[in-house]
Design an enzyme around this catalytic site. Structure first.
Site, PDB file in Angstrom:
ATOM      1  N   CYS A  12       0.837  -1.193   0.000  1.00  0.00           N
ATOM      2  CA  CYS A  12       0.000   0.000   0.000  1.00  0.00           C
ATOM      3  C   CYS A  12       0.872   1.244   0.000  1.00  0.00           C
ATOM      4  O   CYS A  12       2.105   1.160   0.026  1.00  0.00           O
ATOM      5  CB  CYS A  12      -0.937   0.004   1.209  1.00  0.00           C
ATOM      6  SG  CYS A  12      -0.064   0.244   2.770  1.00  0.00           S
ATOM      7  N   CYS A  15       3.399   1.435   2.732  1.00  0.00           N
ATOM      8  CA  CYS A  15       4.625   0.672   2.462  1.00  0.00           C
ATOM      9  C   CYS A  15       5.575   1.490   1.595  1.00  0.00           C
ATOM     10  O   CYS A  15       6.792   1.480   1.815  1.00  0.00           O
ATOM     11  CB  CYS A  15       4.290  -0.640   1.758  1.00  0.00           C
ATOM     12  SG  CYS A  15       3.240  -1.764   2.708  1.00  0.00           S
ATOM     13  N   ASP A 428       5.155  22.460 -37.124  1.00  0.00           N
ATOM     14  CA  ASP A 428       6.283  22.756 -38.006  1.00  0.00           C
ATOM     15  C   ASP A 428       5.944  22.196 -39.389  1.00  0.00           C
ATOM     16  O   ASP A 428       5.215  21.201 -39.502  1.00  0.00           O
ATOM     17  CB  ASP A 428       7.542  22.099 -37.444  1.00  0.00           C
ATOM     18  CG  ASP A 428       8.710  22.199 -38.407  1.00  0.00           C
ATOM     19  OD1 ASP A 428       9.051  23.317 -38.798  1.00  0.00           O
ATOM     20  OD2 ASP A 428       9.256  21.136 -38.772  1.00  0.00           O
ATOM     21  N   ASP A 630      10.086  18.273 -35.664  1.00  0.00           N
ATOM     22  CA  ASP A 630      10.998  17.135 -35.810  1.00  0.00           C
ATOM     23  C   ASP A 630      12.467  17.531 -35.910  1.00  0.00           C
ATOM     24  O   ASP A 630      13.344  16.681 -35.801  1.00  0.00           O
ATOM     25  CB  ASP A 630      10.629  16.311 -37.054  1.00  0.00           C
ATOM     26  CG  ASP A 630      11.168  16.945 -38.331  1.00  0.00           C
ATOM     27  OD1 ASP A 630      11.112  18.187 -38.440  1.00  0.00           O
ATOM     28  OD2 ASP A 630      11.646  16.202 -39.200  1.00  0.00           O
ATOM     29  N   ASP A 634      13.608  22.896 -33.976  1.00  0.00           N
ATOM     30  CA  ASP A 634      12.328  22.858 -33.272  1.00  0.00           C
ATOM     31  C   ASP A 634      12.497  22.631 -31.770  1.00  0.00           C
ATOM     32  O   ASP A 634      11.546  22.810 -31.009  1.00  0.00           O
ATOM     33  CB  ASP A 634      11.440  21.731 -33.824  1.00  0.00           C
ATOM     34  CG  ASP A 634      11.080  21.954 -35.284  1.00  0.00           C
ATOM     35  OD1 ASP A 634      10.870  23.124 -35.657  1.00  0.00           O
ATOM     36  OD2 ASP A 634      11.019  20.966 -36.027  1.00  0.00           O
TER      37      ASP A 634
END
Length: 742
Positions: A12, A15, A428, A630, A634
């Protein structure tokens, strides 16, 4: 070194907090990240893995390293054994508890005021204690260890609740055996409740473990894509070796139906490759010599010879697996509130249970002690920190895995939460909306049909001597022609920067280049002027070809729009998003591309360093911006945007700057990522709402708020069943994301 470990004994949020405290205080651990959803731990340490595991054990928990497929198999076997053991123990506890309940329902249990009732009750008490120890010894040990550290967890609640029921029942037997009279209402033993509660909780843990296993299938499936052996070819000798033994430059034969072992390029042969597990695209990709191959993809019916280019942790698949793991370990802002509440949950519940017992003891009806014990026990049992702790990480883990199966790498969990707030998508142009590689789109030959093949051969032979991008596009366009014989006769090749090339072939002068290049050499181009004007308005570059003083051909070269870009942009607009095309190209070219794909707003002639400023300006206007790009130029804009999407076919620096990477390079992936994100946020909210409401309603009911109205208290065994089901419900709801249609 970075180690990845599978945790044992972490049940849990309490823990997790206990383990965190232990790891923070350890001198062995430099940095770490715990994933409660799949019970895993990522550790950065300069020490050996044995020292790291020892540090985890010092914190009170177990760990097994997951380093490769063998380690994964060990973890899977351990998880299977844990599931089977937990299920068997739950059956034993529930079976014994059911027998006791049947005995009680059919009034077969003698009154404990009688000697045989005391004997039978004591026997049942001893057997139930043995069952509790056998089935839930680990829970009581965990509760004891957490008590020593004053760091309470779910084990504490279960141990206190069931322990109180057993001790109360044993106390009644002792009092009765000493000759004291007990009221009939206070003489009921709760051994069956203790055992049934244990049984229900163990059953819930088993069902949760089984459901939780599905959430990790994405990473497991990715890891299983990697074959363990490869057919290495050296000096003409084929030898099957472990993939780990492959070196850069090795040649590997890929037989039909086999998985590609590592990244490389095709040396010989051709085949169709199934890349769906990496890209989400179902169509197989045709691979020829010089094409790249990605490890983990599956060969079709052809045979290939490949040369190894990348091995180990640098392969695409290894990076994807690591990215998925890192994302699954992240928590969005939405989940951090639940974590803060869960950290104090158990002590608060213990306080509520004690307060409940006091209220019933001092103000409740007779027999007060019985009501006090029952309500305290029920409050302790019904409260569930697991549901709160699992609500967010389970959804994130399933969503990130689902996205990975669609070729979408989500690098941090906040990206999931931000996606539904996006108002503007900035695209882009080159490599994002378009393919990023110039290609011949149109051609016009001014020659006899019988001379066509010869002219094409000459053009291809001359262009093969040039390194200009337009020359590469021309060569690719004419790839089917035979240039071998012409190449031998290409002489006096000259490249004039910015204009074109000239060469001599079989005594004839050939010119290839721009209109200005033709004008300088007094070549008339009136015959194609109207066609040239038409293609120019479409933002296409023109390449003229002349032989001697005669124009022989005109080619139009452009960066082709990706086939699915218009559909993707239409989808953005349907979602009510503002779409902006951002480009360094001139206005004419940018607007021509924008009109083809349905974008109204264009920001062109923007320098690389200015793209970030454009994003910042949009944000200043109140827009929540998602940037898709890409290239290297960018990267600043991707970092500036609220949400950055990098096309996976682009540069490494752009990918590293983005929150989400689209492996397939398709803009449709952005839509898929947004749909997954929105579904995930909705799923997290459902889980959190369910967990909060469950505890907000269940705890008061367990405390007896309905007793004045109904005269009925919640049975502790039923409380145990409800608590167990709450965690299973959260995990099951998160798993619904696996079925999401994107």
């Amino acid at each position: 070194m970075i180690y990845r470990l599978s945790l044992q004994g972490v049940k849990c949020a309490g823990c997790v907090r206990s383990l965190e405290k232990g790891l923070i205080s350890s001198s062995v651990i430099d940095d770490f990240s715990i994933n409660f959803a799949d019970r895993s731990l990522s550790v950065s340490s300069s020490q050996s893995v044995d020292r790291v595991i020892a540090a985890v054990k010092e914190a009170g928990y177990g760990a097994v390293e997951i380093s490769d497929s063998e380690g994964l198999e060990q973890v899977q076997l351990a998880e299977k054994a844990h599931y089977q053991t937990t299920l068997k123990r739950s059956v034993v506890a529930l079976g014994f508890g059911l027998l006791l309940m049947l005995q009680m329902w059919f009034s077969e249990m003698p009154d404990i005021s009688q000697f045989n009732g005391i004997v039978e009750g004591s026997t049942v008490g001893i057997i139930s204690l043995a069952v509790m120890y056998f089935c839930a010894g680990h829970i009581y040990r965990g509760a004891w260890n957490s008590a020593l550290k004053l760091n309470f967890n779910m084990d504490s609640l279960v141990a206190l609740g069931t322990g109180a029921a057993w001790l109360y029942s044993s106390g009644l037997l002792i009092v009765s055996s000493l000759g004291f009279d007990l009221p009939a209402a206070a003489s009921h033993l709760y051994y069956e409740a203790s055992v049934m509660i244990i049984g229900f909780i163990l059953l819930g843990q088993a069902l949760e473990a089984r459901a939780r296993k599905k959430t990790g299938d994405a990473v497991r499936n990715l890891m299983m894509l990697r074959p363990s052996t490869a057919l290495r070819v050296r000096d003409g000798i084929e030898e099957e070796v472990a993939v780990e033994l492959l070196s850069l430059g090795d040649c590997v034969r890929i037989r039909p139906g086999e998985s590609i072992p590592v990244d490389g390029i095709v040396v010989s042969g051709d085949s169709y490759i199934d890349e769906s597990m990496l890209t989400g695209e179902s169509a197989a990709v045709h691979k020829r010599p010089d094409d790249s191959l990605v490890g983990g993809t599956i060969n079709g019916s052809g045979s290939l010879m490949m040369q190894v280019e990348t091995i180990g942790s640098q392969t695409v698949l290894a990076k994807i697996i690591e990215a998925v793991r890192e994302a699954q370990n992240c928590k969005p802002e939405l989940g951090k509130l639940a974590d803060r509440i869960a950290a104090y949950f158990v002590p608060i519940v213990i306080g509520i249970a004690c307060l409940t017992a006091c209220v019933w003891f001092f103000y409740g009806p007779a027999p007060q002690i019985t009501y006090a014990v029952i309500t305290m026990m029920t409050v302790l049992i019904i409260a569930c920190p697991c549901a709160l702790g699992l609500a967010t990480p389970m959804s994130v883990m399933v969503a990130v895995g689902k996205a990975a199966s669609q070729g979408i790498l989500i690098r941090n969990a906040d990206a999931l939460q931000l996606a539904e707030k996006v108002t503007t998508v900035v695209l882009d142009k080159t490599g994002t909306v378009t393919q990023g590689v110039p290609a011949v789109t149109d051609d016009k030959y001014l020659c006899n049909a019988k001379d066509l093949n010869q002219i094409q051969n000459v053009i291809a032979a001359i262009e093969s001597h040039s390194e200009h991008p337009l020359a590469a596009a021309m060569s690719k366009h004419l790839v089917s022609v035979d240039t071998q014989s012409v190449n031998e006769t290409v002489q006096q090749f000259e490249n004039v920067a910015g204009l074109g090339v000239s060469a001599s072939v079989d005594g004839h002068t050939w010119l290839i280049g721009s209109r200005e290049w033709m004008q300088r050499n007094k070549i008339e181009s009136d015959k194609v002027s109207s066609l040239a004007s038409e293609w120019s308005t479409e933002a296409k570059s023109l390449v003229y070809v002349a032989k001697g003083n005669s124009l022989m051909a005109l080619f139009a070269v452009a960066d082709p729009i990706k086939q699915d870009s218009p559909k993707a942009i239409e989808g953005f607009l349907d979602l009510g998003l503002k779409v902006v095309l951002l480009s360094g190209d001139n206005q004419i070219t940018a607007r021509a591309i924008a009109s083809h794909v349905g974008i109204d707003e264009v920001i062109a002639e923007v320098k690389p360093e200015e793209k970030k400023d454009v994003i910042a300006q949009l944000q200043a206007e109140g827009e929540v911006v998602a940037m898709v790009g890409d290239g290297v130029n960018d990267a600043p804009a991707l970092a500036q945007a609220d949400l950055g999407y990098a096309i996976g076919t682009g540069s490494d620096i752009a990918i590293a700057s983005a929150d989400v990477t689209l492996i397939s390079g398709s803009l449709l992936g952005v839509q898929k990522a947004m749909r997954i994100s929105k579904a995930t946020v909705k799923n997290i909210k459902q889980n959190l709402f369910g967990a909060f409401i469950y505890n907000a309603v269940a705890i008061p009911v367990a405390a007896g708020v309905l007793f004045p109205v109904s005269g009925v208290l919640l049975n502790p065994a039923i409380a145990g069943a409800v608590m167990a089901l709450s965690s299973v419900t959260v995990v099951s709801n998160a798993n619904r994301l696996r079925l999401l249609k994107v």
